[in-house]
Write an enzyme that holds these catalytic residues in place. Structure first.
Site, PDB file in Angstrom:
ATOM      1  N   ARG A   1       0.862  -1.188   0.000  1.00 36.93           N
ATOM      2  CA  ARG A   1       0.000   0.000   0.000  1.00 36.93           C
ATOM      3  C   ARG A   1       0.900   1.241   0.000  1.00 36.93           C
ATOM      4  O   ARG A   1       1.972   1.236   0.630  1.00 36.93           O
ATOM      5  CB  ARG A   1      -0.902   0.037   1.239  1.00 36.93           C
ATOM      6  CG  ARG A   1      -2.110  -0.882   1.178  1.00 36.93           C
ATOM      7  CD  ARG A   1      -3.143  -0.424   0.139  1.00 36.93           C
ATOM      8  NE  ARG A   1      -4.330  -1.250   0.089  1.00 36.93           N
ATOM      9  CZ  ARG A   1      -4.560  -2.234  -0.777  1.00 36.93           C
ATOM     10  NH1 ARG A   1      -3.646  -2.551  -1.692  1.00 36.93           N
ATOM     11  NH2 ARG A   1      -5.695  -2.895  -0.771  1.00 36.93           N
TER      12      ARG A   1
ATOM     13  N   HIS B   1      -1.512  -0.007  -9.864  1.00 38.14           N
ATOM     14  CA  HIS B   1      -2.221  -0.903  -8.923  1.00 38.14           C
ATOM     15  C   HIS B   1      -2.766  -2.143  -9.650  1.00 38.14           C
ATOM     16  O   HIS B   1      -3.959  -2.430  -9.602  1.00 38.14           O
ATOM     17  CB  HIS B   1      -3.353  -0.156  -8.196  1.00 38.14           C
ATOM     18  CG  HIS B   1      -3.748  -0.852  -6.906  1.00 38.14           C
ATOM     19  ND1 HIS B   1      -4.127  -0.187  -5.775  1.00 38.14           N
ATOM     20  CD2 HIS B   1      -3.816  -2.177  -6.581  1.00 38.14           C
ATOM     21  CE1 HIS B   1      -4.419  -1.061  -4.812  1.00 38.14           C
ATOM     22  NE2 HIS B   1      -4.231  -2.275  -5.287  1.00 38.14           N
TER      23      HIS B   1
END
Ligand SMILES: NC(=O)c1ccc[n+]([C@@H]2O[C@H](COP(=O)([O-])OP(=O)(O)OC[C@H]3O[C@@H](n4cnc5c(N)ncnc54)[C@H](OP(=O)(O)O)[C@@H]3O)[C@@H](O)[C@H]2O)c1
Length: 309
Positions: free
Chosen positions: A224, A272
């Protein structure tokens, strides 16, 4: 009949409807699966945190919320959610993460950029070391971190892993705690971040800890964005202390066009995509959890609400 609400963005429904029907049928479950059940009739919610459902109060008979994503940071703190929350552990996603992490680790290990980018008529015969001479550290030894650690160790790299609790994993040196982090980073010729985003993991890589890395280290972050202090990372990239960072996740997504990561010669940005939840395999995990709920058995992959993951 078991009422299951599918609460995710519209494009997901097309991908998941058929695999979910198949997975429920395979377990003999009679399920009415829809995107629009009346809230007080819903037994289970298949959930993506960016869906329209943000207030769980009306779901008075819901037995569990089954997250479609591995990361739960955008739902775990929702005070209207009183039901059990399961995160996604999907064999398909795990395979995808192994492939993405291994691919990017090998890119840096083999120095592939030299040959892909430098087609300039010069015959530089750079010979990379063997895997046994390149140390890899993985921060996070959960479902994904452990699978990646084992795959990378299987290629011959010496692998160290770091987690919150003490662990024993064959072929991996396991460390934990603050002292463990320093040692793990000192051994990281290649550092992979597979920690969840929680208050405790934010800025795990900061101005102080980045100094622990050996000179010329590579960073790969599919975990993250907030695990890294962006400015501190840019500083060590600018000095060359860190040779390259391959980043899949960011504090703001999509990464704004003006962010310095885009143009930095030592940064690779991927959008992502390290590993998606795969509809067929994840539908089987969701169906198994519904079966468990109906049989009164414990749910798989429950989130520890206090720890935040
Ligand atoms: N980029 C992508 O496409 C993508 C896809 C899927 C997932 N992800 C990210 O990958 C993360 C990891 O997924 P997962 O399924 O492997 O999670 P997981 O099974 O919950 O594992 C998390 C690991 O992090 C460790 N950890 C948590 N807090 C810590 C702390 N304060 N200090 C040290 N270690 C800590 C845990 O330690 P313990 O073992 O001691 O509990 C565990 O080993 C997800 O949360 C998500 O953010 C990204």
């Amino acid at each position: 009949m078991i009422n299951v609400l599918f609460a995710a963005q519209a494009d997901r429904w097309e991908k998941y409807e058929h695999p979910l029907h198949t997975a429920f049928a395979d377990l003999g479950l009679k399920v009415d699966l829809r995107t629009d059940h009346a809230p007080d009739t819903v037994d289970y919610i298949v959930y993506a945190p960016n869906s329209d459902v943000q207030d769980f109060t009306p779901f008075t008979r819901c037995k569990a919320v089954l997250n479609l994503w591995a990361g739960v940071e955008n739902v775990v703190g929702n005070h209207t959610l009183t039901q059990p929350l399961a995160r996604m552990v999907d064999p398909g996603m795990t395979r995808g993460m192994i492939e993405w992490v291994t691919g990017h680790a090998l890119r840096h290990h083999l120095g592939m950029d030299r040959h892909i980018r430098d087609q300039n008529g010069q015959w530089h015969n750079y010979i990379p070391p063997l895997a046994q001479d390149r140390r890899v550290t993985i921060l996070g030894l959960g479902e994904l971190g452990t699978a990646c650690a084992q795959a990378i160790a299987g290629l011959g790299f010496p692998v160290t892993g770091w987690s919150r609790s003490a662990k024993k994993i064959d072929g991996i040196t396991c460390l934990h705690g603050a002292d463990g982090l320093k040692t793990a980073m000192e051994r990281a010729d290649i550092l992979v971040l597979l920690l969840p985003k929680t208050p405790a993991t934010e800025n795990t890589l900061n101005g102080e800890t980045l100094k622990f890395l050996p000179t010329g280290a590579f960073i790969i972050n599919p975990g993250r964005g907030p695990l890294i202090d962006d400015d501190a990372l840019l500083a060590v990239l600018d000095t060359g202390h860190v040779a390259h960072a391959t980043l899949d996740v960011f504090r703001i997504e999509p990464l704004p066009p003006e962010h310095p990561f885009w143009a930095h010669p030592r940064v690779t940005v991927t959008p992502h995509i390290a590993s998606e939840t795969r509809p067929v395999t994840s539908a089987q995990v969701i169906a198994e959890n519904v079966r468990r709920g109906e049989a009164g058995e414990d749910f798989l992959y429950l989130v520890d609400r206090k720890a935040g993951y």
